[in-house]
Design a protein around this motif. Sequence first.
Motif, PDB file in Angstrom:
ATOM      1  N   THR A   1       0.490  -0.396 -14.779  1.00  0.00           N
ATOM      2  CA  THR A   1       0.139   0.862 -15.433  1.00  0.00           C
ATOM      3  C   THR A   1      -0.429   1.857 -14.428  1.00  0.00           C
ATOM      4  N   ASP A   2      -0.737   3.053 -14.922  1.00  0.00           N
ATOM      5  CA  ASP A   2      -1.367   4.053 -14.053  1.00  0.00           C
ATOM      6  C   ASP A   2      -2.728   3.579 -13.560  1.00  0.00           C
ATOM      7  N   TRP A   3      -3.405   2.759 -14.372  1.00  0.00           N
ATOM      8  CA  TRP A   3      -4.681   2.218 -13.899  1.00  0.00           C
ATOM      9  C   TRP A   3      -4.457   1.314 -12.698  1.00  0.00           C
ATOM     10  N   ASN A   4      -3.395   0.503 -12.719  1.00  0.00           N
ATOM     11  CA  ASN A   4      -3.062  -0.329 -11.568  1.00  0.00           C
ATOM     12  C   ASN A   4      -2.721   0.536 -10.355  1.00  0.00           C
ATOM     13  N   ARG A   5      -2.005   1.625 -10.593  1.00  0.00           N
ATOM     14  CA  ARG A   5      -1.666   2.525  -9.486  1.00  0.00           C
ATOM     15  C   ARG A   5      -2.930   3.128  -8.880  1.00  0.00           C
ATOM     16  N   TYR A   6      -3.872   3.503  -9.748  1.00  0.00           N
ATOM     17  CA  TYR A   6      -5.140   4.052  -9.268  1.00  0.00           C
ATOM     18  C   TYR A   6      -5.909   3.004  -8.457  1.00  0.00           C
ATOM     19  N   ARG A   7      -5.989   1.793  -9.000  1.00  0.00           N
ATOM     20  CA  ARG A   7      -6.689   0.704  -8.317  1.00  0.00           C
ATOM     21  C   ARG A   7      -6.018   0.376  -6.979  1.00  0.00           C
ATOM     22  N   PHE A   8      -4.696   0.387  -6.991  1.00  0.00           N
ATOM     23  CA  PHE A   8      -3.905   0.118  -5.792  1.00  0.00           C
ATOM     24  C   PHE A   8      -4.219   1.163  -4.720  1.00  0.00           C
ATOM     25  N   ALA A   9      -4.222   2.433  -5.109  1.00  0.00           N
ATOM     26  CA  ALA A   9      -4.444   3.508  -4.141  1.00  0.00           C
ATOM     27  C   ALA A   9      -5.867   3.489  -3.586  1.00  0.00           C
ATOM     28  N   THR A  10      -6.854   3.236  -4.450  1.00  0.00           N
ATOM     29  CA  THR A  10      -8.239   3.208  -3.960  1.00  0.00           C
ATOM     30  C   THR A  10      -8.459   2.022  -3.024  1.00  0.00           C
ATOM     31  N   ALA A  11      -7.866   0.859  -3.353  1.00  0.00           N
ATOM     32  CA  ALA A  11      -7.998  -0.300  -2.467  1.00  0.00           C
ATOM     33  C   ALA A  11      -7.317  -0.041  -1.136  1.00  0.00           C
ATOM     34  N   LEU A  12      -6.161   0.610  -1.183  1.00  0.00           N
ATOM     35  CA  LEU A  12      -5.443   0.914   0.052  1.00  0.00           C
ATOM     36  C   LEU A  12      -6.223   1.911   0.906  1.00  0.00           C
ATOM     37  N   ARG A  13      -6.875   2.851   0.260  1.00  0.00           N
ATOM     38  CA  ARG A  13      -7.665   3.821   1.037  1.00  0.00           C
ATOM     39  C   ARG A  13      -8.844   3.136   1.712  1.00  0.00           C
ATOM     40  N   ARG A  14      -9.462   2.162   1.036  1.00  0.00           N
ATOM     41  CA  ARG A  14     -10.526   1.392   1.685  1.00  0.00           C
ATOM     42  C   ARG A  14      -9.975   0.609   2.867  1.00  0.00           C
ATOM     43  N   GLN A  15      -8.773   0.056   2.685  1.00  0.00           N
ATOM     44  CA  GLN A  15      -8.189  -0.742   3.764  1.00  0.00           C
ATOM     45  C   GLN A  15      -7.949   0.097   5.007  1.00  0.00           C
TER      46      GLN A  15
END
Length: 729
Positions: free
Chosen positions: A457-471
Amino acid sequence: MATSLSLTIARRCLPFPAKLALSILPGLVVLGAVEVVLRLTGCGYPAGFFLSTDRAGQKTLIENTRFAWRFMPQQTARAPLSFQFPEDKPHNHFRIFVFGESAAMGDPEPAFGFSRILQVLLEERYPALRFEVINTAFPAINSHVIREIARGCAECDGDVWIVYAGNNEVIGPYGATPAFGSTAPPVQVVRVAAFLSRFRIGQCLGGLARKLRARQPANSAEMTELLLSRPIAADDPVLRRIYANFENNLHALVRMGLNARARILLNTMVSNLKDCAPFVEGEPPPLPPEKLAVWQTSLAEGTRLFEEGNTEMALARFQQAYALATNHAGLQFRLGRAFLAAGDTNSAKYHLQSARDMDAFRARADSKVNEVIRRVSQSYRQERLGLIDAEQAFNTSSPYGITGAELMCDHVHFRFSGNYLLARLQANAISKFIPRQSESQAEWLDQEACARRLAFTDWNRYRFATALRRQISGNLFRRQINHREQDARLQNEIQSLQNAIKPDAMPQQIAAYREAISAMPHDWVLYDQLGNYLLAHADRAGAAAAWTNAIQIAPHAFTPLYKLGLLLNQPETASQALTYLLKAERLRPASPEIHAAIGTAFTHIGKPADADRQFKLAIALDPASEHARIAWAESLLNRGLTNDARQQLETLLMFNTNSLQAHLRLALFYAGQNQTQNATKHFTEVLRIDPNNETARRCLSSSNTRSNTATRPEEPGKTSNLAPKPQPR
C-alpha cells in the motif's frame, strides 16, 4: 614371535592401497569418536541448509538459521528467510528454488521481493497447480555459500532453479577481504574448508581460528568501513581469481541442478547505472605533475559547470580530463551524466557502465561477472537451461535505455516496480516448463494487481522511502557525488505520500490487508505486515493478534516471535515476552538485539543478575550495539545505578558519536543532575543530528533545564522507552 613375524610378512605383502588404509584407519577411528562426543555434548550446529521437522504429522523442511556460521563469524552472519514446505513433494506441487544474495532475497523488504510476486503471478495464471517458491537467498553471501545451499536443494525435487547471484563475489566470503578468511583462495581450498565445516570437529576448529585472528567486524557498519578501507581497483590481480572462482561455482551449481532433473534459469545481474555514483572513485591517475594538475582542474571545473547547468562546457572539461586518463570511476560517471544531459544516450550508457566497473567498492556485479554468467549458460543444452538477460531487459524498460532510480532503490536492490519486472521475466520463462494439462489462458496479473495481492500500500511505500532515506544517510552513500540528488528525490517521494500516514487513511489500509489475507490465509508474511501497520498506528492489541496468527502458521519463523516479544516487553507482560524472546534467541543466539531484549524483560520481572548477564552477552557480541547499551543503561537507571547508566551511554558515544539516543538520554540525565552545561552540550548534539527533535528544542528553549527532566522521548505505539526499536540480524 612366529605370529608377530607372520603379521609383519602379511602386511608387507599387502598392496599399497590396503597399507594406506590400515595406516590411516586408527586416526579415522579417533576422529570419529571425537565427532560423536562433540555431537552428544551439543558442540557445534547442524551443517545443512534445511532442517527437518514435523507439522501436523507431515515431515516438513524449514531453514537452518545457523547455516551461515560455517562461512563467517557468528556476529556478522545473516540468516535465511523463514520458509516451510513438505519434504516429499505432493503430486500437484510445482517447486521453485531461488538462489542469490540480498537483491534476490528482496532487500530492503523481502515481503515484496520478486519471489513473492512470482508466486502470485504463477498461482493466478495456473490455479490447478500449487506453487512453492522457496527463496534461499540472504545477504552477505556469494557463490561459495550458494554452492553449498544448492547441494541441499538438489535432494528436494525442485522443478526450476532460479539463479540471480553475483553482486557479492568480491566483498563476500573468500572474496577480496580477509574479514571472512583468506583472500580469494583457490576454489579447491574453499571446497576443503566447506567440507570440513560439515563436521563438528571442523566447526570447532574454524571457530577457534576466527578467535585467533585480529578482531573481526561485529556488525554490518563495521564491515562496511573495513571494505571501504580496502578498495579493489578494476586492474587488481585478485579479481582474476575471484572471477575464476565464480565461474567454477556457477558450473558446479548448474551441474547439481541438472543432475537433480531441475530446469535452470540463469539471470544476468542488474545495477543502477544512471542514478548511483561510484562509492569509491579511486585514486587520481598516475600522471606527471603538470598533467595531473590539468586533469584535476578539468575535473573540478567540469563538475562546477555541470552543477550550474552548463552541460556543453562541462562536457568539454570532462573530455579534456578523459584525454589524459580514463581509469577513474568518478570521471566516467560525470562524463556519463553529461552525455545523458546532452542527449547522447549511447555514450552516456558506455561511460556509466564503465563507472560501475571501475568503482573500487565492488558491491555491484560488473561487466565481467555478467560475461561469466553468459559464458556458463552457453555450455549446456538450452532445453534444460535458459539465460534471462535481466540486465538488458531492465535497460530496455528504463528511460533513456539506462537502468536507474525508476526501477532501483539503491545500487543493486529493487523497487516494487523492479521486483515486478524481474518476476515477470522469470514467469515468462517458467511458463514453458508448465505441464500442458495445467495451461491457462489467463493473462499475467499487472503490477497493481500484484501489489494488491501482497498488500503493498501507500503506507508501505512511505515506510520504504523513509527507511531508504535513513540508509543513504550512512557513510557509504554520503560518499557519492550525487548523494544530495538521491536524498532530495526521496524527500519528494516521502512528501508525496503524506496522506498515507493520516488517520483517515487507516480504514482503507486495513481493508487492503484483510483482502490480501482472505486470498492467502496461510501466508504468515501478510499477518506480519499487518502487525507492523497496526503497531505503527498504536493498535498494540491488534498487532499482537496479527503476530500471534503468524506464529500459528509458521511456529519456527523468527520475525513474528521477535516482534511479539518486543511488543510484550513491558513491566506487566514481561513474563509473556520472555516466552517469545527465548524462542527467538534459540533461533538466532548470536543476535545482540535479542539478548538485550531478554535483559530488559529480566529487569521488568525483578531479576537484575539475569538481566546483566544478557546485556553482557549482547555487548560481547557487538560492543558498538546502540540498542544493547541503551537498553542496559535504562535497566541500570531503573535500579538507581545512575553512574553506571551514564557510563554505558558515554561508552556508546565512543563507538558512535552520532547516536541520537545516547545524546538525548545523557542530556536528560545531566539535566536531572542540574548540570546545565553538559545537558546543553548533548541537547545541541541532538539537534545537530535531528534538527526537528521536539524534546531537545523544548529543553534548550527553557531557562531552567532541570524542569524538563520528566520529559522522555516517546516512540510511536510504545508505552515505555527502554531503547530504540532494534532491527534483527
